[in-house]
Design a protein around this motif. Structure first.
Motif, PDB file in Angstrom:
ATOM      1  N   MET A 147       0.807  -1.228   0.000  1.00  0.00           N
ATOM      2  CA  MET A 147       0.000   0.000   0.000  1.00  0.00           C
ATOM      3  C   MET A 147       0.834   1.269   0.000  1.00  0.00           C
ATOM      4  N   PHE A 196     -15.235   8.877   6.094  1.00  0.00           N
ATOM      5  CA  PHE A 196     -15.543   8.033   4.937  1.00  0.00           C
ATOM      6  C   PHE A 196     -14.415   8.121   3.899  1.00  0.00           C
ATOM      7  N   GLY A 197     -13.968   9.344   3.620  1.00  0.00           N
ATOM      8  CA  GLY A 197     -12.910   9.551   2.631  1.00  0.00           C
ATOM      9  C   GLY A 197     -11.625   8.823   3.007  1.00  0.00           C
ATOM     10  N   GLY A 198     -11.226   8.923   4.267  1.00  0.00           N
ATOM     11  CA  GLY A 198      -9.997   8.270   4.730  1.00  0.00           C
ATOM     12  C   GLY A 198     -10.085   6.763   4.612  1.00  0.00           C
ATOM     13  N   ARG A 199     -11.213   6.213   5.035  1.00  0.00           N
ATOM     14  CA  ARG A 199     -11.361   4.755   4.985  1.00  0.00           C
ATOM     15  C   ARG A 199     -11.449   4.260   3.539  1.00  0.00           C
ATOM     16  N   LEU A 229     -10.190   5.592   0.870  1.00  0.00           N
ATOM     17  CA  LEU A 229      -8.864   5.672   0.249  1.00  0.00           C
ATOM     18  C   LEU A 229      -8.038   4.425   0.576  1.00  0.00           C
ATOM     19  N   ALA A 230      -7.911   4.119   1.867  1.00  0.00           N
ATOM     20  CA  ALA A 230      -7.079   2.976   2.281  1.00  0.00           C
ATOM     21  C   ALA A 230      -7.697   1.667   1.792  1.00  0.00           C
ATOM     22  N   TRP A 231      -9.013   1.547   1.896  1.00  0.00           N
ATOM     23  CA  TRP A 231      -9.684   0.305   1.474  1.00  0.00           C
ATOM     24  C   TRP A 231      -9.462   0.047  -0.009  1.00  0.00           C
ATOM     25  N   PHE A 291     -10.029  12.460   8.727  1.00  0.00           N
ATOM     26  CA  PHE A 291      -9.629  11.751   7.507  1.00  0.00           C
ATOM     27  C   PHE A 291      -8.401  10.876   7.776  1.00  0.00           C
ATOM     28  N   SER A 326      -9.040   8.001  10.220  1.00  0.00           N
ATOM     29  CA  SER A 326      -9.824   6.946   9.592  1.00  0.00           C
ATOM     30  C   SER A 326      -8.968   6.120   8.625  1.00  0.00           C
ATOM     31  N   ALA A 327      -8.103   6.800   7.859  1.00  0.00           N
ATOM     32  CA  ALA A 327      -7.250   6.086   6.895  1.00  0.00           C
ATOM     33  C   ALA A 327      -6.276   5.156   7.607  1.00  0.00           C
ATOM     34  N   ILE A 377      -7.173   1.188  -2.118  1.00  0.00           N
ATOM     35  CA  ILE A 377      -5.789   0.880  -2.480  1.00  0.00           C
ATOM     36  C   ILE A 377      -5.464  -0.565  -2.102  1.00  0.00           C
ATOM     37  N   ASN A 378      -5.821  -0.965  -0.895  1.00  0.00           N
ATOM     38  CA  ASN A 378      -5.530  -2.337  -0.484  1.00  0.00           C
ATOM     39  C   ASN A 378      -6.288  -3.336  -1.353  1.00  0.00           C
ATOM     40  N   MET A 389      -0.482   7.597   0.211  1.00  0.00           N
ATOM     41  CA  MET A 389      -1.690   7.007  -0.378  1.00  0.00           C
ATOM     42  C   MET A 389      -2.455   7.991  -1.247  1.00  0.00           C
ATOM     43  N   SER A 390      -2.529   9.242  -0.804  1.00  0.00           N
ATOM     44  CA  SER A 390      -3.409  10.208  -1.487  1.00  0.00           C
ATOM     45  C   SER A 390      -2.682  11.120  -2.465  1.00  0.00           C
ATOM     46  N   GLU A 414      -7.983   2.143   9.096  1.00  0.00           N
ATOM     47  CA  GLU A 414      -8.270   1.112   8.094  1.00  0.00           C
ATOM     48  C   GLU A 414      -7.012   0.289   7.806  1.00  0.00           C
ATOM     49  N   ILE A 415      -5.858   0.925   7.823  1.00  0.00           N
ATOM     50  CA  ILE A 415      -4.610   0.175   7.615  1.00  0.00           C
ATOM     51  C   ILE A 415      -4.407  -0.811   8.768  1.00  0.00           C
ATOM     52  N   LEU A 434      -3.979   9.001  -7.547  1.00  0.00           N
ATOM     53  CA  LEU A 434      -4.056   7.755  -6.786  1.00  0.00           C
ATOM     54  C   LEU A 434      -3.659   6.538  -7.612  1.00  0.00           C
ATOM     55  N   ILE A 448      -6.719  -3.642   8.173  1.00  0.00           N
ATOM     56  CA  ILE A 448      -6.263  -4.518   7.078  1.00  0.00           C
ATOM     57  C   ILE A 448      -5.145  -5.443   7.576  1.00  0.00           C
ATOM     58  N   LEU A 462     -11.753  13.192  -3.327  1.00  0.00           N
ATOM     59  CA  LEU A 462     -10.800  13.615  -2.292  1.00  0.00           C
ATOM     60  C   LEU A 462     -10.307  15.046  -2.523  1.00  0.00           C
ATOM     61  N   MET A 484      -1.520  13.803  -1.473  1.00  0.00           N
ATOM     62  CA  MET A 484      -1.808  15.150  -0.952  1.00  0.00           C
ATOM     63  C   MET A 484      -1.000  15.406   0.322  1.00  0.00           C
TER      64      MET A 484
END
Lengths: 152, 174
Positions: A20, B141-144, B146-148, A81, A84-85, B150-151, A70-71, A88-89, B34, A92, B61, A73
């Protein structure tokens, strides 16, 4: 398998960071903690044949670098944001570990990741059969991993 | 193929439309921050849809993270959310059909992952509507997402590509 849990978590972290975030140099340092003043702690609870939790400690600079990769940005501060990202990692990585465990007949599930303040750790003094931690070094910063599990 | 109106289209016509839309997406001059070429599966219909999905998430995003006021962002956020709700379902369906066509052994597990994401997107959209366009909810929502995404594309979907290559059916756009 429980004896290899440390390696399973480190390998899963390494694989996810590689896929990732395209980080190829990831090293682990057993028993060492992250050296940082400010961090985002994400706890993932495990239920089933093993019960307990895994805490991922992401120092703020590492968190921002991860989301930047990842972004594409720039992020200047940890916000909803970013949290949350990186949650999620953590989710995963934990999911990949549980998939590995299921191949060894250890059936476990995970609960949604939750952010926890470093100084608010309700399970800090609880007894665990497996309690281990490590610092993971990458080119974009450190990550701490704390595994606390009991066999059910 | 059945659509909401109940009209049955000729499968050949549907396929023709799909091929045209794939070509349009492929030829579009897209600059997607991305997207990375390593995400390609070698299955034209899925690769084109992935690229479109990344393009939409990318633009979502950009809006979400811009310095504009939240009120100014809301119309674009709403528009992208509407698209995501439809496109995620359509793309997952097409990808699942492809998996079935090559007898992919991980089909059931992969479908479960798709279903989980569809439920999440729908649940967030519902909460967002009920909350009167709550910004923190959309940032989460945006953060999750993005990571989801990509994985999922970099790891889960690559397993399909590896299987298709092993079976000698990669590059097929069945």
């Amino acid at each position: 398998m429980i004896n290899n849990l440390y390696k399973t978590f480190v390998d899963a972290t390494r694989n996810v960071f590689n896929l990732m975030l395209h980080l190829s140099e990831v090293s682990d340092h057993p028993g060492e903690d992250c050296k940082c003043d400010d961090e985002v702690d994400i706890a993932v609870s495990i239920v089933g044949d093993l019960e307990g939790e895994v805490i991922y400690r992401f120092p703020v600079p590492t968190s921002l670098n991860m989301v930047n990769i990842m972004s594409g940005m720039q992020f200047e501060a940890v916000d909803d944001f970013v949290t949350s990202a990186i949650s999620e990692i953590a989710n995963i990585i934990s999911g990949n570990v549980l998939t590995e465990l299921s191949a060894s007949d250890l059936k476990c599930d995970r609960l949604p990741p939750v952010q926890r303040k470093p100084d608010e750790d309700p399970n800090k003094d609880k007894e665990y059969e497996l309690k281990t931690s490590c610092r993971i070094n990458t080119s974009i910063g450190e990550v701490g991993l704390e595994i606390r599990l009991n066999r059910v | 193929m059945l659509v909401n109106t109940g009209i049955q289209f000729d499968p050949q016509t549907v396929n023709l439309f799909k091929q045209i839309s794939i070509k349009m997406i492929q030829e579009r001059d897209v600059s997607i921050m991305l997207w990375k070429d390593q995400y390609k599966l070698g299955v034209p219909v899925i690769d084109a849809q992935h690229k479109e999905l990344f393009r939409r998430v990318d633009s979502f995003l950009q809006v979400l993270r811009s310095r504009d006021s939240w009120d100014k962002k809301i119309p674009q956020i709403n528009e992208t959310l509407e698209f995501m709700k439809r496109y995620v379902v359509e793309h997952f369906h097409d990808e699942e059909e492809y998996q079935k066509s090559i007898n992919y052994p991980g089909y059931e597990a992969h479908k479960k992952i798709h279903d989980g994401m569809v439920n999440y997107v729908q649940e967030v959209c519902k909460q967002y509507e009920n909350s009167n366009s709550n910004e923190p909810l959309m940032q989460q929502f945006g953060g999750r997402l993005l990571a989801w995404l990509i994985n999922h594309v970099a790891a889960e979907d690559q397993l399909i590509a590896a299987y298709a290559k092993k079976k000698g059916v990669s590059g097929s756009d069945k």
